[in-house]
Write a protein that holds these residues in place. Structure first.
Motif, PDB file in Angstrom:
ATOM      1  N   TYR A  13       0.833  -1.199   0.000  1.00 53.96           N
ATOM      2  CA  TYR A  13       0.000   0.000   0.000  1.00 53.96           C
ATOM      3  C   TYR A  13       0.872   1.255   0.000  1.00 53.96           C
ATOM      4  O   TYR A  13       1.871   1.325   0.709  1.00 53.96           O
TER       5      TYR A  13
ATOM      6  N   TYR B   6      -2.745   0.679  -4.243  1.00 54.25           N
ATOM      7  CA  TYR B   6      -1.968  -0.549  -4.093  1.00 54.25           C
ATOM      8  C   TYR B   6      -1.074  -0.683  -5.309  1.00 54.25           C
ATOM      9  O   TYR B   6      -1.527  -0.531  -6.442  1.00 54.25           O
TER      10      TYR B   6
ATOM     11  N   MET C  44      -7.291   2.671  -4.256  1.00 49.30           N
ATOM     12  CA  MET C  44      -8.085   1.819  -3.381  1.00 49.30           C
ATOM     13  C   MET C  44      -9.074   2.647  -2.565  1.00 49.30           C
ATOM     14  O   MET C  44      -8.743   3.744  -2.112  1.00 49.30           O
TER      15      MET C  44
ATOM     16  N   GLU D 151     -12.210   1.725   2.571  1.00 50.24           N
ATOM     17  CA  GLU D 151     -12.458   0.467   3.293  1.00 50.24           C
ATOM     18  C   GLU D 151     -11.363  -0.565   3.085  1.00 50.24           C
ATOM     19  O   GLU D 151     -11.295  -1.555   3.819  1.00 50.24           O
ATOM     20  N   SER D 152     -10.520  -0.355   2.096  1.00 49.21           N
ATOM     21  CA  SER D 152      -9.464  -1.323   1.819  1.00 49.21           C
ATOM     22  C   SER D 152      -8.544  -1.531   3.016  1.00 49.21           C
ATOM     23  O   SER D 152      -8.017  -2.625   3.222  1.00 49.21           O
TER      24      SER D 152
ATOM     25  N   SER E 281      -9.506  -7.474   1.568  1.00 48.04           N
ATOM     26  CA  SER E 281      -8.122  -7.004   1.445  1.00 48.04           C
ATOM     27  C   SER E 281      -7.129  -8.082   1.860  1.00 48.04           C
ATOM     28  O   SER E 281      -6.060  -8.222   1.258  1.00 48.04           O
TER      29      SER E 281
ATOM     30  N   SER F  99      -6.815 -10.331  -0.969  1.00 55.66           N
ATOM     31  CA  SER F  99      -6.083  -9.706  -2.071  1.00 55.66           C
ATOM     32  C   SER F  99      -4.590  -9.605  -1.791  1.00 55.66           C
ATOM     33  O   SER F  99      -3.780  -9.633  -2.723  1.00 55.66           O
TER      34      SER F  99
ATOM     35  N   TYR G  74     -17.495  -2.523   0.758  1.00 56.85           N
ATOM     36  CA  TYR G  74     -16.476  -3.569   0.660  1.00 56.85           C
ATOM     37  C   TYR G  74     -16.481  -4.216  -0.723  1.00 56.85           C
ATOM     38  O   TYR G  74     -15.458  -4.719  -1.186  1.00 56.85           O
TER      39      TYR G  74
ATOM     40  N   VAL H 234     -14.024  -2.608  -2.740  1.00 52.62           N
ATOM     41  CA  VAL H 234     -12.657  -3.096  -2.525  1.00 52.62           C
ATOM     42  C   VAL H 234     -12.393  -4.298  -3.426  1.00 52.62           C
ATOM     43  O   VAL H 234     -11.344  -4.395  -4.075  1.00 52.62           O
TER      44      VAL H 234
ATOM     45  N   SER I 134     -11.932  -3.098  -6.947  1.00 58.91           N
ATOM     46  CA  SER I 134     -10.665  -2.391  -7.155  1.00 58.91           C
ATOM     47  C   SER I 134      -9.506  -3.372  -7.298  1.00 58.91           C
ATOM     48  O   SER I 134      -8.632  -3.206  -8.158  1.00 58.91           O
ATOM     49  N   PHE I 135      -9.505  -4.406  -6.471  1.00 67.47           N
ATOM     50  CA  PHE I 135      -8.439  -5.401  -6.583  1.00 67.47           C
ATOM     51  C   PHE I 135      -8.612  -6.253  -7.846  1.00 67.47           C
ATOM     52  O   PHE I 135      -7.625  -6.734  -8.415  1.00 67.47           O
TER      53      PHE I 135
END
Length: 286
Positions: free
Chosen positions: A124, A134, A143, A146-147, A169, A172, A210, A213, A216-217
């Motif tokens: 991060y 990230y 991110m 909430e990540s 996370s 991930s 979430y 998240v 995003s990943f």
């Protein structure tokens, strides 16, 4: 796999680990990641997404296997300050004792460094604008807040064990910690966490914040997949790390875990010595 006692979970409860780490810097969050954090999530009887609370299953023995090696306690703090990270590490070592190996990582400061170009691991970063991204090598993805949200973990009796990085996370990190993807040693843990997340999604338990998240990943994964298909640094580093993965000591050096790397090399040398001695004895008998 042999399990050992006393339990590391028992130590977390008895030493008031959660509160002592909080007292290091009340303005910075800290959470358990790695093997212990994943183990906690994989043995959750209940996850309260809204309150950010995990309750462990009653039947789960609060132990973590370490196969004769010191337990590895990995902690992530939402701070880039080296002095703060060092204080977290020192506090954790004092609380857990010599039979637990402690590693602490924090947020990286926003900068383009040689590590981004040549490094094999991700992490991060502060994005320089108050947000977080990230990065895995040169690949970076913004991110959501909430990540980095932590969840409080309690055992079936209600004793607080500490805080872990949230499920999406944590999952991930297993997938994106290394430029080559999920390591073979993490494959089982990754599959279990992935199954847990899918079950939570099917129950409709995962809030939109979430889910962002997860998305995003997923975007980050797509970028990495495309980069691995091109003949560039990501593809080269992925291939190298695939080779390193079969040599534990090299892999640990890549992560910067010098003590465990040296321990792994000594263990490997001992195994070679035993193998040589056995072969020599067999030859003499003939």
């Amino acid at each position: 796999m042999q399990e050992h006692s006393p339990s590391i979970y028992q130590k977390l409860a008895e030493t008031d680990f959660h509160q002592k780490l909080h007292d290091v810097n009340p303005e910075t969050d800290s959470m358990i990641i790695g093997d212990v954090g994943v183990d906690m999530l994989n043995h959750a009887a209940n996850i309260d997404w809204q309150r950010g609370q995990v309750t462990l299953a009653h039947e789960h023995e609060p132990t973590v296997s370490h196969e004769g090696e010191p337990w590895q306690m990995d902690i992530m703090a939402t701070s880039p300050d080296a002095a703060t990270l060092a204080e977290y590490k020192e506090t954790a070592k004092e609380l857990l004792g010599d039979d637990v190996s402690v590693a602490v990582v924090g947020l990286h400061r926003y900068a383009q460094t040689w590590h981004d170009l040549l490094g094999l691991t991700g992490g991060y970063y502060q994005d320089g604008k108050g947000g977080v991204q990230y990065r895995t090598g040169m690949i970076k993805t913004p991110m959501p807040e909430e990540s980095l949200r932590s969840w409080q973990v309690q055992d079936s009796r209600g004793a607080i064990l500490g805080k872990v990085l949230n499920l999406p996370s944590q999952l991930s990190l297993l997938q994106h910690r290394f430029v080559s993807g999920v390591r073979s040693r993490d494959a089982v843990q990754y599959a279990q966490l992935h199954s847990l997340l899918k079950n939570e999604e099917q129950k409709g338990a995962v809030p939109d914040s979430y889910q962002a998240v997860v998305e995003s990943f997923a975007e980050h994964q797509s970028k990495l997949d495309r980069a691995r298909k091109r003949l560039g640094m990501v593809a080269i580093k992925s291939a190298l790390l695939g080779v390193f993965e079969h040599h534990e000591s090299i892999g640990l050096f890549v992560q910067g875990d010098w003590k465990r790397a040296i321990s792994a090399m000594r263990q490997y040398r001992h195994q070679l010595h035993e193998k040589y001695t056995d072969n020599k004895d067999d030859h003499e008998e003939k």
